[in-house]
Design a protein around this motif. Structure first.
Motif, PDB file in Angstrom:
ATOM      1  N   PRO A 146       1.866   7.012  10.974  1.00 27.31           N
ATOM      2  CA  PRO A 146       1.160   6.930  11.842  1.00 27.31           C
ATOM      3  C   PRO A 146       1.092   5.303  12.391  1.00 27.31           C
ATOM      4  CG  PRO A 146       0.244   7.704   9.970  1.00 27.31           C
ATOM      5  CD  PRO A 146       1.315   7.262   9.624  1.00 27.31           C
ATOM      6  N   TYR A 203     -12.033  15.062   7.193  1.00 30.63           N
ATOM      7  CA  TYR A 203     -11.946  13.548   6.132  1.00 30.63           C
ATOM      8  C   TYR A 203     -12.290  14.201   4.629  1.00 30.63           C
ATOM      9  CZ  TYR A 203     -13.438   9.254   4.007  1.00 30.63           C
ATOM     10  OH  TYR A 203     -13.733   8.144   3.116  1.00 30.63           O
ATOM     11  N   TYR A 254       1.142  10.046  15.160  1.00 33.66           N
ATOM     12  CA  TYR A 254       1.860  10.267  14.062  1.00 33.66           C
ATOM     13  C   TYR A 254       3.224  10.275  14.570  1.00 33.66           C
ATOM     14  CZ  TYR A 254      -2.408  11.386  11.214  1.00 33.66           C
ATOM     15  OH  TYR A 254      -3.696  11.670  10.677  1.00 33.66           O
ATOM     16  N   TYR A 311       0.819  -1.091   0.197  1.00 34.20           N
ATOM     17  CA  TYR A 311       0.137   0.055   0.033  1.00 34.20           C
ATOM     18  C   TYR A 311       0.920   1.130   0.230  1.00 34.20           C
ATOM     19  CZ  TYR A 311      -4.155   2.506   2.037  1.00 34.20           C
ATOM     20  OH  TYR A 311      -5.429   3.485   2.246  1.00 34.20           O
ATOM     21  N   ARG A 318     -21.917  13.615   1.732  1.00 39.23           N
ATOM     22  CA  ARG A 318     -21.825  14.834   2.762  1.00 39.23           C
ATOM     23  C   ARG A 318     -20.349  15.455   3.193  1.00 39.23           C
ATOM     24  NH1 ARG A 318     -20.780  12.034   8.207  1.00 39.23           N
ATOM     25  NH2 ARG A 318     -20.226   9.882   7.714  1.00 39.23           N
ATOM     26  N   GLU A 333      -0.146   4.896   5.704  1.00 33.00           N
ATOM     27  CA  GLU A 333      -1.073   6.078   5.178  1.00 33.00           C
ATOM     28  C   GLU A 333       0.247   7.260   5.625  1.00 33.00           C
ATOM     29  OE1 GLU A 333      -4.616   4.467   8.180  1.00 33.00           O
ATOM     30  OE2 GLU A 333      -3.304   5.816   9.170  1.00 33.00           O
ATOM     31  N   ILE A 379      -2.881  10.153   3.211  1.00 35.84           N
ATOM     32  CA  ILE A 379      -3.588   9.584   2.231  1.00 35.84           C
ATOM     33  C   ILE A 379      -3.798   8.110   2.432  1.00 35.84           C
ATOM     34  CG2 ILE A 379      -2.648  11.313   0.627  1.00 35.84           C
ATOM     35  CD1 ILE A 379      -0.731   9.023  -0.357  1.00 35.84           C
ATOM     36  N   ALA A 380      -5.003   7.750   1.598  1.00 34.02           N
ATOM     37  CA  ALA A 380      -5.173   6.265   1.184  1.00 34.02           C
ATOM     38  C   ALA A 380      -4.270   6.110   0.009  1.00 34.02           C
ATOM     39  CB  ALA A 380      -6.594   5.936   0.881  1.00 34.02           C
ATOM     40  N   TRP A 440      -9.100   4.117  11.247  1.00 30.60           N
ATOM     41  CA  TRP A 440     -10.047   3.495  10.080  1.00 30.60           C
ATOM     42  C   TRP A 440     -10.820   2.177  10.888  1.00 30.60           C
ATOM     43  CZ3 TRP A 440     -10.049  -0.475   5.879  1.00 30.60           C
ATOM     44  CH2 TRP A 440     -10.960   0.021   4.604  1.00 30.60           C
ATOM     45  N   ILE A 476      -7.367  12.034   5.133  1.00 29.52           N
ATOM     46  CA  ILE A 476      -7.735  13.091   6.185  1.00 29.52           C
ATOM     47  C   ILE A 476      -6.733  14.323   6.017  1.00 29.52           C
ATOM     48  CG2 ILE A 476      -7.528  13.390   8.670  1.00 29.52           C
ATOM     49  CD1 ILE A 476      -8.205  10.150   8.911  1.00 29.52           C
ATOM     50  N   LEU A 534     -17.328   1.480   6.306  1.00 29.50           N
ATOM     51  CA  LEU A 534     -16.123   2.719   5.773  1.00 29.50           C
ATOM     52  C   LEU A 534     -15.854   2.291   4.522  1.00 29.50           C
ATOM     53  CD1 LEU A 534     -13.985   2.656   9.055  1.00 29.50           C
ATOM     54  CD2 LEU A 534     -15.422   4.469   8.102  1.00 29.50           C
ATOM     55  N   VAL A 535     -15.811   3.240   3.547  1.00 28.86           N
ATOM     56  CA  VAL A 535     -15.501   2.891   2.314  1.00 28.86           C
ATOM     57  C   VAL A 535     -13.814   2.771   2.112  1.00 28.86           C
ATOM     58  CG1 VAL A 535     -15.508   3.994  -0.248  1.00 28.86           C
ATOM     59  CG2 VAL A 535     -17.490   4.327   1.608  1.00 28.86           C
ATOM     60  N   GLU A 540      -4.711   8.035  16.567  1.00 29.23           N
ATOM     61  CA  GLU A 540      -3.531   7.684  15.793  1.00 29.23           C
ATOM     62  C   GLU A 540      -2.245   8.660  16.560  1.00 29.23           C
ATOM     63  OE1 GLU A 540      -4.867   6.395  11.534  1.00 29.23           O
ATOM     64  OE2 GLU A 540      -5.619   8.177  11.843  1.00 29.23           O
TER      65      GLU A 540
END
Ligand code: THG
Length: 367
Positions: A150, A93, A204, A30, A262, A61, A121-122, A195, A108, A242-243, A202
């Motif tokens: 993080p 977000y 960091y 990732y 939203r 992340e 980032i994702a 998440w 975020i 959660l997407v 988190e």
């Protein structure tokens, strides 16, 4: 026996050594980094997240740092959410979209100063994107990926552990707000985020040399609460709704289709990328929407590498974008992206790799 060789392009996180020492058994890639995914007991890791406190290496992340006079302007050009009221110390977000209004990432955003932002980032090449946009628009901003990684503490007991290490002030942090501080001389930012929907923080880490030490500080502090290692849980995140951008979205998915409307403010300035397309899409109406599905069957049957077709009375109406065994519902559940207008309660068939499987569409979240 299979092993994986880290190199300069597939990077370990600062917590990787600690994760291996904890008994890491599975990982993914990732943001060109190794992302720990399991320590050998998926169900135990799940229940620890639901009932206790779980410690995650989420160094993948990455932060894309925007620094300079135009940092805030660039943030608003990239994000389709109104950032004008975002305060220093606040996180939000946000969706990043391309010019067609397709979501390309869902970071975020953290505002560290008026001229300093991080996009946490994702998976995706946001740094490349941000640099190109800043250059094309002649903005005065420096963009880099700083040494910031993080670590998450998630679960109903996470707050007690973090308060034990940092003090009771963390209990007053609002969702996505953060504070920069030190832990035994290690520079960190502490944010209420993560998440999962089980609550947590988190941490960091702002100096990657101290990953193992920081991990062990929380590992030791968490003993009274039976802390243990874990990773973002597909079961928990699907149950909670959660997407996963890139997983649940394809190269045409806009935020409205996946319940992220939203986080879109149509009144942001016209130079925000994708906003013109999103205004048009909103006016015309969306053609697909995300729903939950509960599949029949008593055994876990996760999705492989391909999304699967969802059929209604012999006609394809969409696709299954993830599927996971829910330990609480004792069923395979997932998200589908289907034609608008198909209501909850509808019975459908999914063309699974193993053959057709019956399911029922439901609302999200499941729990
Ligand atoms: N933490 C950090 N960075 C991240 C993630 C994270 N970057 C990648 C990825 N995760 C970003 N994606 C999300 C998706 C959802 C949420 C957080 C990050 C989230 N959503 C809540 C929801 O949708 O219900 C709350 C949103 C809100 O109300 O504002 O928490 O985990 N550092």
């Amino acid at each position: 026996m299979f092993s994986f060789q880290p190199n300069t392009r597939i990077r370990p996180s600062p917590f990787f050594e600690a994760a291996v020492a904890e008994g890491l058994t599975m990982a993914n890639v990732y943001n060109r980094m190794i992302m720990p995914t399991s320590y050998g007991d998926p169900e135990g890791e799940y229940w620890r997240l639901i009932n206790g406190v779980s410690q995650w290496d989420v160094g993948v992340e990455r932060q894309v740092q925007l620094k300079g006079r135009d940092a805030g302007r660039l943030a608003q050009i990239l994000a389709t959410r109104d950032l004008s009221a975002c305060a220093v110390g606040q996180g939000k977000y946000v969706a990043l979209c391309n010019h067609a209004g397709t979501i390309i990432n869902d970071p975020i955003l953290l505002k560290l100063a008026d001229d300093l932002y991080w996009l946490s980032i994702a998976d995706g090449d946001v740094e490349l994107w941000a640099r190109a946009i800043a250059a094309e628009r002649g903005l005065e901003v420096e963009i880099c990926e700083p040494d910031v990684s993080p670590m998450a503490l998630q679960g109903p007991k996470a707050e007690d552990v973090v308060a034990h290490v940092l003090g009771d002030w963390v209990r007053a942090l609002k969702y996505f707000w953060f504070r920069e501080t030190e832990i035994e001389g290690i520079p960190v930012a502490v944010q209420r985020s993560g998440w999962s929907k089980q609550g947590g923080f988190e941490i960091y880490l702002k100096d990657g040399r101290h990953g193992t030490r920081l991990w062990n500080i929380f590992r030791e502090a968490g003993r009274p609460w039976d802390i243990g290692p874990g990773a973002p849980s597909s079961a928990e995140r699907v149950e909670s709704g959660l997407v996963s951008v890139g997983g649940d979205t394809d190269d045409e998915t806009n935020p409205f289709e996946v319940r992220m409307g939203r986080f879109v403010d149509l009144h942001v300035p016209d130079d925000t990328i994708g906003i013109a397309a999103l205004r048009r899409i909103r006016a015309e109406g969306v053609k697909r929407h995300q729903m939950g599905i509960v599949l029949e069957g008593e055994l876990p049957a996760p999705l492989g590498v391909r999304r699967e077709e969802v059929m209604l009375a012999g006609r394809r109406i969409g696709m299954l974008t993830n599927c996971t065994w829910s330990f609480r519902m004792k069923a395979n559940i997932g998200f589908v992206l289907v034609e608008s207008g198909v209501p909850a309660g509808t019975g459908v068939t999914v063309e699974r790799a193993s053959g057709p499987s019956a399911g029922r569409l439901v609302g999200i979240p499941f729990l």
